[in-house]
Design an enzyme around this catalytic site. Structure first.
Site, mmCIF file in Angstrom:
data_model
loop_
_atom_site.group_PDB
_atom_site.id
_atom_site.type_symbol
_atom_site.label_atom_id
_atom_site.label_comp_id
_atom_site.label_asym_id
_atom_site.label_seq_id
_atom_site.Cartn_x
_atom_site.Cartn_y
_atom_site.Cartn_z
ATOM 1 N N ASP A 10 0.925 -1.180 -0.010
ATOM 2 C CA ASP A 10 0.139 -0.046 0.066
ATOM 3 C C ASP A 10 1.017 1.231 0.025
ATOM 4 O O ASP A 10 2.024 1.141 0.232
ATOM 5 C CB ASP A 10 -0.795 -0.127 1.456
ATOM 6 C CG ASP A 10 -1.588 0.911 1.449
ATOM 7 O OD1 ASP A 10 -2.304 1.691 0.544
ATOM 8 O OD2 ASP A 10 -1.664 1.750 2.765
ATOM 9 N N LEU A 11 0.532 2.159 -0.465
ATOM 10 C CA LEU A 11 1.289 3.670 -0.532
ATOM 11 C C LEU A 11 1.037 4.516 0.813
ATOM 12 O O LEU A 11 1.975 4.537 1.660
ATOM 13 C CB LEU A 11 1.095 4.489 -1.611
ATOM 14 C CG LEU A 11 1.691 5.664 -1.956
ATOM 15 C CD1 LEU A 11 3.089 5.486 -2.160
ATOM 16 C CD2 LEU A 11 1.085 6.334 -3.150
ATOM 17 N N ASP A 12 -0.028 5.036 0.710
ATOM 18 C CA ASP A 12 -0.297 6.150 2.116
ATOM 19 C C ASP A 12 -0.466 5.382 3.256
ATOM 20 O O ASP A 12 -1.070 4.439 3.407
ATOM 21 C CB ASP A 12 -1.400 6.894 1.662
ATOM 22 C CG ASP A 12 -2.057 7.546 2.926
ATOM 23 O OD1 ASP A 12 -1.069 8.034 3.554
ATOM 24 O OD2 ASP A 12 -3.218 7.965 3.165
ATOM 25 N N THR A 18 1.176 10.292 3.569
ATOM 26 C CA THR A 18 0.169 11.261 2.608
ATOM 27 C C THR A 18 -0.968 11.673 3.389
ATOM 28 O O THR A 18 -1.550 12.747 2.912
ATOM 29 C CB THR A 18 0.246 10.921 1.435
ATOM 30 O OG1 THR A 18 0.038 9.463 1.207
ATOM 31 C CG2 THR A 18 1.510 11.200 0.471
ATOM 32 N N LYS A 46 -9.002 6.438 5.168
ATOM 33 C CA LYS A 46 -7.942 5.696 4.621
ATOM 34 C C LYS A 46 -7.937 4.614 3.806
ATOM 35 O O LYS A 46 -8.763 3.817 4.176
ATOM 36 C CB LYS A 46 -6.848 5.531 5.701
ATOM 37 C CG LYS A 46 -6.139 6.564 6.604
ATOM 38 C CD LYS A 46 -4.890 6.137 7.608
ATOM 39 C CE LYS A 46 -4.292 7.272 7.798
ATOM 40 N NZ LYS A 46 -3.258 6.647 8.785
ATOM 41 N N GLY A 47 -7.468 4.591 2.445
ATOM 42 C CA GLY A 47 -7.495 3.585 1.627
ATOM 43 C C GLY A 47 -8.908 3.763 0.784
ATOM 44 O O GLY A 47 -8.820 2.965 -0.167
ATOM 45 N N ARG A 50 -10.978 8.400 -4.012
ATOM 46 C CA ARG A 50 -11.262 9.823 -3.841
ATOM 47 C C ARG A 50 -12.839 10.004 -4.054
ATOM 48 O O ARG A 50 -13.112 10.810 -3.018
ATOM 49 C CB ARG A 50 -10.430 10.532 -5.008
ATOM 50 C CG ARG A 50 -10.601 12.086 -5.082
ATOM 51 C CD ARG A 50 -9.861 12.702 -6.053
ATOM 52 N NE ARG A 50 -8.562 12.079 -6.279
ATOM 53 C CZ ARG A 50 -8.000 12.073 -7.712
ATOM 54 N NH1 ARG A 50 -8.697 12.690 -8.671
ATOM 55 N NH2 ARG A 50 -6.812 11.361 -8.031
ATOM 56 N N SER A 115 -2.089 0.634 -4.473
ATOM 57 C CA SER A 115 -2.678 1.847 -3.814
ATOM 58 C C SER A 115 -3.954 2.358 -4.442
ATOM 59 O O SER A 115 -4.050 2.253 -5.413
ATOM 60 C CB SER A 115 -1.597 3.018 -3.952
ATOM 61 O OG SER A 115 -2.338 4.239 -3.440
ATOM 62 N N ALA A 116 -4.819 2.681 -3.778
ATOM 63 C CA ALA A 116 -6.112 3.217 -4.125
ATOM 64 C C ALA A 116 -5.973 4.794 -4.758
ATOM 65 O O ALA A 116 -6.915 5.362 -5.322
ATOM 66 C CB ALA A 116 -7.133 3.554 -2.980
ATOM 67 N N SER A 117 -4.552 5.300 -4.781
ATOM 68 C CA SER A 117 -4.395 6.579 -5.187
ATOM 69 C C SER A 117 -4.124 6.723 -6.692
ATOM 70 O O SER A 117 -3.089 6.098 -7.033
ATOM 71 C CB SER A 117 -3.317 7.153 -4.253
ATOM 72 O OG SER A 117 -3.068 8.423 -4.790
ATOM 73 N N ASN A 119 -2.785 9.175 -7.771
ATOM 74 C CA ASN A 119 -1.506 10.110 -7.690
ATOM 75 C C ASN A 119 -0.302 9.212 -7.506
ATOM 76 O O ASN A 119 0.897 9.720 -7.308
ATOM 77 C CB ASN A 119 -1.557 10.991 -6.824
ATOM 78 C CG ASN A 119 -2.965 12.171 -7.233
ATOM 79 O OD1 ASN A 119 -2.686 12.763 -8.249
ATOM 80 N ND2 ASN A 119 -3.931 12.399 -6.234
ATOM 81 N N LYS A 146 -10.882 -0.671 -2.282
ATOM 82 C CA LYS A 146 -10.735 -1.268 -1.115
ATOM 83 C C LYS A 146 -12.042 -0.827 -0.191
ATOM 84 O O LYS A 146 -12.594 0.309 -0.268
ATOM 85 C CB LYS A 146 -9.423 -0.768 -0.158
ATOM 86 C CG LYS A 146 -8.310 -1.180 -1.012
ATOM 87 C CD LYS A 146 -6.885 -0.414 -0.432
ATOM 88 C CE LYS A 146 -5.682 -0.354 -1.443
ATOM 89 N NZ LYS A 146 -4.631 0.096 -0.751
ATOM 90 N N GLU A 170 -0.170 -3.324 4.582
ATOM 91 C CA GLU A 170 -1.207 -2.200 4.659
ATOM 92 C C GLU A 170 -1.395 -1.492 6.087
ATOM 93 O O GLU A 170 -1.115 -2.019 6.973
ATOM 94 C CB GLU A 170 -2.617 -2.868 4.340
ATOM 95 C CG GLU A 170 -2.955 -2.789 3.174
ATOM 96 C CD GLU A 170 -3.783 -1.540 2.201
ATOM 97 O OE1 GLU A 170 -3.707 -0.608 3.398
ATOM 98 O OE2 GLU A 170 -3.976 -1.561 1.232
ATOM 99 N N ASP A 171 -1.881 -0.439 5.975
ATOM 100 C CA ASP A 171 -1.982 0.240 7.337
ATOM 101 C C ASP A 171 -3.536 0.366 7.794
ATOM 102 O O ASP A 171 -3.751 0.774 8.859
ATOM 103 C CB ASP A 171 -1.367 1.775 7.525
ATOM 104 C CG ASP A 171 -1.995 2.749 6.488
ATOM 105 O OD1 ASP A 171 -2.253 2.237 5.223
ATOM 106 O OD2 ASP A 171 -2.434 3.769 7.048
#
Ligand code: B16
Ligand code: MG
Length: 223
Positions: A10-12, A18, A46-47, A50, A115-117, A119, A146, A170-171
């Site tokens: 996962d990213l964030d 972020t 989170k996750g 947008r 990642s769900a992002s 970006n 997610k 994942e967080d």
């Protein structure tokens, strides 16, 4: 688990933090709409994608906005978020992540980003770690965000490795649920009670604790 192994990140909250930048951009939008928004609400986003995040922010007021208006609001938030991302540097990679990526690369373990992002490629570029990732899932290519497993299923498919031979990191609760739904082993980063409840096979308090020996022992326990 065989010798074959893929790791999906996962990213964030795992590679970089972020969440605070997302918070600032959502807060600005919420204030302009006079909708209450605080860190607790931000935590629950989170996750989420947008648009799902915008729906959660609007809550009961969602029906007062047409689809086009919602798209404009999401675009406005994203512009503010992108402006904040400009300040991101290699220093913003969370502790322990870079050495872990270097070690996985040395061991020739395929690495993916789930990642769900939208970006995410830009964030990796700003963090100067794009080259470590063999695959990046495009979240707009999966049907459900997610906690649905889609993004992790797609990540495994892109790596060319069966989900049962992949580990996801994942967080967020929604992310752990997505990993488990995809049939993978899940490492949670953060609060043990919450992430264990969500189904994490192992929870580490901090990204500093990620290492090859942690991966080996997790695999060993689930052979
Ligand atoms: P964007 P992750 C998620 O990233 C964030 O946790 C979530 O807060 C955000 O809404 C989502 O990405 C979409 O981001 O607006 O940049 O497309 O945790 O899945 O890496
Ligand atoms: Mg996350």
């Amino acid at each position: 688990m065989s010798k074959e192994l893929g790791i999906l990140f996962d990213l964030d909250g795992v590679i970089t933090d972020t969440a605070e930048l997302h918070y600032k951009a959502w807060k600005k939008l919420a204030d302009s709409l006079q909708i209450p928004f605080d860190h607790k609400v931000n935590e629950s986003l989170k996750g989420l994608s947008r648009m799902d995040s915008l729906e959660a922010l609007l809550g009961s007021q969602s029906d007062f906005f047409a689809k086009e208006e919602k798209e404009k609001l999401a675009a406005q938030k994203n512009q503010d978020y992108r402006n904040l991302l400009e300040g991101l540097t290699a220093e913003d990679v969370l502790p322990g992540i870079k050495p872990f990526l270097i070690d996985l690369k040395k061991r020739e373990i395929p690495i993916g980003l789930a990642s769900a992002s939208k970006n995410a490629p830009y964030v990796l570029e700003k963090l100067e770690i794009s080259s470590f990732f063999d695959q990046i899932v495009d979240p707009s290519e999966v049907a459900h965000g997610k906690p649905a497993p889609d993004i992790y299923v797609k990540g495994a498919e892109q790596l060319g490795i069966s989900p049962s031979h992949c580990i996801g990191i994942e967080d967020a609760v929604s992310g752990i649920q997505a990993i488990k739904g995809a049939g993978m082993l899940a490492i949670g980063i953060g609060k043990a009670a919450i992430l264990k409840d969500a189904g994490a096979d192992l929870v580490l308090a901090d990204t500093r604790e990620l290492s090859w020996s942690v991966i080996e022992s997790l695999i060993g326990k689930h052979k």
